[in-house]
Design an enzyme around this catalytic site. Structure first.
Site, PDB file in Angstrom:
ATOM      1  N   THR A  63       0.838  -1.199   0.000  1.00 38.65           N
ATOM      2  CA  THR A  63       0.000   0.000   0.000  1.00 38.65           C
ATOM      3  C   THR A  63       0.875   1.252   0.000  1.00 38.65           C
ATOM      4  OG1 THR A  63      -0.161   0.191   2.412  1.00 38.65           O
ATOM      5  CG2 THR A  63      -1.779  -1.234   1.330  1.00 38.65           C
ATOM      6  N   SER A  67       5.212   7.114  -3.402  1.00 37.86           N
ATOM      7  CA  SER A  67       6.210   8.006  -2.817  1.00 37.86           C
ATOM      8  C   SER A  67       7.079   7.211  -1.843  1.00 37.86           C
ATOM      9  CB  SER A  67       5.444   9.133  -2.103  1.00 37.86           C
ATOM     10  OG  SER A  67       6.270   9.852  -1.247  1.00 37.86           O
ATOM     11  N   TYR A 218      -0.564  11.031  15.047  1.00 39.41           N
ATOM     12  CA  TYR A 218       0.340  10.221  14.221  1.00 39.41           C
ATOM     13  C   TYR A 218       1.132   9.244  15.100  1.00 39.41           C
ATOM     14  CZ  TYR A 218       4.224   8.824  11.230  1.00 39.41           C
ATOM     15  OH  TYR A 218       5.154   8.072  10.544  1.00 39.41           O
TER      16      TYR A 218
HETATM   17  N1  NAP Z   1       9.876   8.715   6.620  1.00 38.97           N
HETATM   18  C1  NAP Z   1      10.172   8.340   7.848  1.00 38.97           C
HETATM   19  O1  NAP Z   1      11.134   8.835   8.472  1.00 38.97           O
HETATM   20  C2  NAP Z   1       9.339   7.319   8.549  1.00 38.97           C
HETATM   21  C3  NAP Z   1       9.704   6.945   9.848  1.00 38.97           C
HETATM   22  C4  NAP Z   1       8.954   5.986  10.495  1.00 38.97           C
HETATM   23  C5  NAP Z   1       7.865   5.408   9.860  1.00 38.97           C
HETATM   24  N2  NAP Z   1       7.513   5.792   8.607  1.00 38.97           N
HETATM   25  C6  NAP Z   1       6.345   5.137   7.961  1.00 38.97           C
HETATM   26  O2  NAP Z   1       6.680   4.702   6.667  1.00 38.97           O
HETATM   27  C7  NAP Z   1       5.504   4.571   5.874  1.00 38.97           C
HETATM   28  C8  NAP Z   1       5.735   5.153   4.504  1.00 38.97           C
HETATM   29  O3  NAP Z   1       5.880   6.553   4.631  1.00 38.97           O
HETATM   30  P1  NAP Z   1       6.936   7.437   3.804  1.00 38.97           P
HETATM   31  O4  NAP Z   1       7.908   7.941   4.780  1.00 38.97           O
HETATM   32  O5  NAP Z   1       7.410   6.712   2.610  1.00 38.97           O
HETATM   33  O6  NAP Z   1       5.981   8.683   3.425  1.00 38.97           O
HETATM   34  P2  NAP Z   1       5.442   9.260   2.045  1.00 38.97           P
HETATM   35  O7  NAP Z   1       6.573   9.554   1.129  1.00 38.97           O
HETATM   36  O8  NAP Z   1       4.544  10.370   2.450  1.00 38.97           O
HETATM   37  O9  NAP Z   1       4.570   8.086   1.438  1.00 38.97           O
HETATM   38  C9  NAP Z   1       3.328   7.707   1.998  1.00 38.97           C
HETATM   39  C10 NAP Z   1       2.536   6.892   1.006  1.00 38.97           C
HETATM   40  O10 NAP Z   1       1.257   6.565   1.599  1.00 38.97           O
HETATM   41  C11 NAP Z   1       0.236   6.937   0.700  1.00 38.97           C
HETATM   42  N3  NAP Z   1      -1.017   7.278   1.359  1.00 38.97           N
HETATM   43  C12 NAP Z   1      -1.237   8.284   2.242  1.00 38.97           C
HETATM   44  N4  NAP Z   1      -2.539   8.337   2.554  1.00 38.97           N
HETATM   45  C13 NAP Z   1      -3.154   7.344   1.854  1.00 38.97           C
HETATM   46  C14 NAP Z   1      -4.491   6.898   1.745  1.00 38.97           C
HETATM   47  N5  NAP Z   1      -5.488   7.496   2.402  1.00 38.97           N
HETATM   48  N6  NAP Z   1      -4.770   5.844   0.938  1.00 38.97           N
HETATM   49  C15 NAP Z   1      -3.786   5.249   0.263  1.00 38.97           C
HETATM   50  N7  NAP Z   1      -2.494   5.628   0.305  1.00 38.97           N
HETATM   51  C16 NAP Z   1      -2.185   6.668   1.096  1.00 38.97           C
HETATM   52  C17 NAP Z   1       0.797   8.136  -0.033  1.00 38.97           C
HETATM   53  O11 NAP Z   1       0.054   8.358  -1.195  1.00 38.97           O
HETATM   54  P3  NAP Z   1      -0.092   9.841  -1.852  1.00 38.97           P
HETATM   55  O12 NAP Z   1       1.145  10.003  -2.673  1.00 38.97           O
HETATM   56  O13 NAP Z   1      -1.335   9.730  -2.654  1.00 38.97           O
HETATM   57  O14 NAP Z   1      -0.194  10.812  -0.710  1.00 38.97           O
HETATM   58  C18 NAP Z   1       2.229   7.674  -0.268  1.00 38.97           C
HETATM   59  O15 NAP Z   1       2.294   6.806  -1.364  1.00 38.97           O
HETATM   60  C19 NAP Z   1       4.387   5.254   6.683  1.00 38.97           C
HETATM   61  O16 NAP Z   1       3.592   4.274   7.289  1.00 38.97           O
HETATM   62  C20 NAP Z   1       5.142   6.046   7.737  1.00 38.97           C
HETATM   63  O17 NAP Z   1       4.384   6.208   8.911  1.00 38.97           O
HETATM   64  C21 NAP Z   1       8.234   6.743   7.942  1.00 38.97           C
END
Ligand code: NAP
Ligand code: NAG
Length: 340
Positions: A63, A67, A218
């Site tokens: 899922t 991005s 969050y």
């Molecule tokens: N980055 C970090 O440092 C970090 C640290 C700890 C945990 N995480 C976790 O890693 C995971 C991935 O995040 P990321 O860092 O790669 O962030 P990201 O670049 O913002 O990617 C998030 C992805 O989730 C999708 N998404 C958001 N809302 C959605 C919805 N309602 N339905 C379907 N898809 C949805 C986004 O789609 P859109 O493009 O359409 O918005 C995007 O593809 C998340 O669970 C986050 O909590 C990240």
């Protein structure tokens, strides 16, 4: 001594100035060296998953692959030969990324299906479509995540936006796909949580925190991810379906985009200097999805490609069960839905 006493303050200042400048310059150089060392440490200390385990014949749902970490996860799994279903809400962006992945991996078994976690109707449509088109499902990766700093959001189901996207949506989706996962056992569920869960805990008296600060929600939603995984693993014991969760590291992705200026200026500098790249960020997810040694490992929390411990509040057994029961109501599970 006598002479020095008669110096004016200005004279003393000018006499000291070169020394002060020298000390400041040395301090600055030392500071830059430390910063650079930390930057190198952040860059090279990260766990990379080195095994070349192949995934031919296996189907994976990821899922949120438009991005960040999800995009790299989908790409890495396609590279390993898996059939990859990209579950995304922005179809245009997803199709473009799908084409890029097919082109760079030469694996054309990559598909996009529409999934918007802020809508239970969309989750049901997506699951029905997967069940119709996919004869098997080996790995379900709950990667999509949403974070807001101040802006409060409500979904079309009347729920707090972050909680539905990060917890209640994945909770429902897991139920709807569980029979397909069981049929394909040994199979896996991987939940992308975050170590930031330590900053908050889910308020079981207020599971739809519409008025709380979104940034705080969050962190709560990430604790919910871990509670959910642990209870899920417990309930799935003996089915051949495992469930594990992870902290991907601090990664330079879109998740930070809601942080407002001027905070965001400092953050983006820190991001570039110290945070890992999305390729590094997908390593632990990929390991949990493919590693053969983890076939029977379930209910665990991983970080940097290693098993890690969770805080005492998460380990408290009653909380996970209570959140599960509350979630069944909030995610509007129907009597005809599979029970876990
Ligand atoms: N980055 C970090 O440092 C970090 C640290 C700890 C945990 N995480 C976790 O890693 C995971 C991935 O995040 P990321 O860092 O790669 O962030 P990201 O670049 O913002 O990617 C998030 C992805 O989730 C999708 N998404 C958001 N809302 C959605 C919805 N309602 N339905 C379907 N898809 C949805 C986004 O789609 P859109 O493009 O359409 O918005 C995007 O593809 C998340 O669970 C986050 O909590 C990240
Ligand atoms: C996992 O459990 C199954 C069934 O007990 C066993 O056959 C298999 O060897 C185990 N796998 C690993 C990696 O321990």
């Amino acid at each position: 001594m006598l002479i020095a006493k008669s110096w004016s303050r200005t004279e003393i200042f000018y006499w000291l100035l070169p020394y002060l400048l020298l000390i400041a310059a040395v301090a600055l150089v030392l500071f830059l060296i430390v910063v650079y060392a930390l930057h190198l440490y952040a860059k090279y200390s990260c766990g990379m998953y080195a095994e070349e385990t192949r995934m031919e014949g296996k189907t994976v749902v990821v899922t949120g692959c438009t991005s960040g970490i999800g995009k790299e996860t989908a790409k890495e799994l396609a590279k390993r030969g898996a059939r990859v279903v990209m579950a995304c809400r922005n179809m245009e962006a997803a199709e473009k990324i799908k084409d890029e992945i097919i082109e760079s991996t030469k694996n054309n078994k990559v598909f996009v299906k529409k999934l918007d976690l802020t809508s239970f109707a969309s989750i049901r449509e997506f699951a029905a479509d997967v069940i119709k088109t996919e004869p098997r499902l080996d790995v379900l990766i709950h990667n999509a995540g949403y974070a807001e700093t101040f802006l409060k959001g409500v979904t079309m189901d009347g729920l707090e936006m972050t909680m539905q996207t990060n917890h209640y949506g994945p909770f429902l989706l897991t139920h709807l796909l569980i029979d397909l996962l069981k049929k394909s056992a040994p199979s896996r569920i991987v939940v992308v949580a975050s170590s930031l869960y330590r900053l908050a805990s889910v308020n079981l008296e207020n599971p739809n925190p519409l008025t709380s600060l979104p940034a705080y929600v969050y962190y709560q939603s990430k604790e919910a991810n871990i509670l959910f995984t642990r209870e899920l693993a417990r309930r799935l014991e003996g089915t051949g379906v495992t469930a594990n969760c992870l902290h991907p590291g601090l990664i330079d992705t879109g998740i930070w985009r809601s942080v407002p200026a001027p905070l965001s200026w400092g953050l983006s500098l820190i991001n570039k200097m110290f945070f890992k790249t999305p390729e590094q960020g997908c390593q632990t997810t990929v390991m949990l999805a493919v590693d053969e040694k983890l076939e029977n490992v379930t209910g665990k929390y991983f970080s940097d490609c290693q098993e890690s411990t969770v805080s005492a509040s998460v380990a408290e057994p009653g909380r996970a069960r209570k959140l599960w029961e509350i979630s069944e109501g909030i995610a509007k599970l129907e009597i005809t839905d599979p029970k876990i």
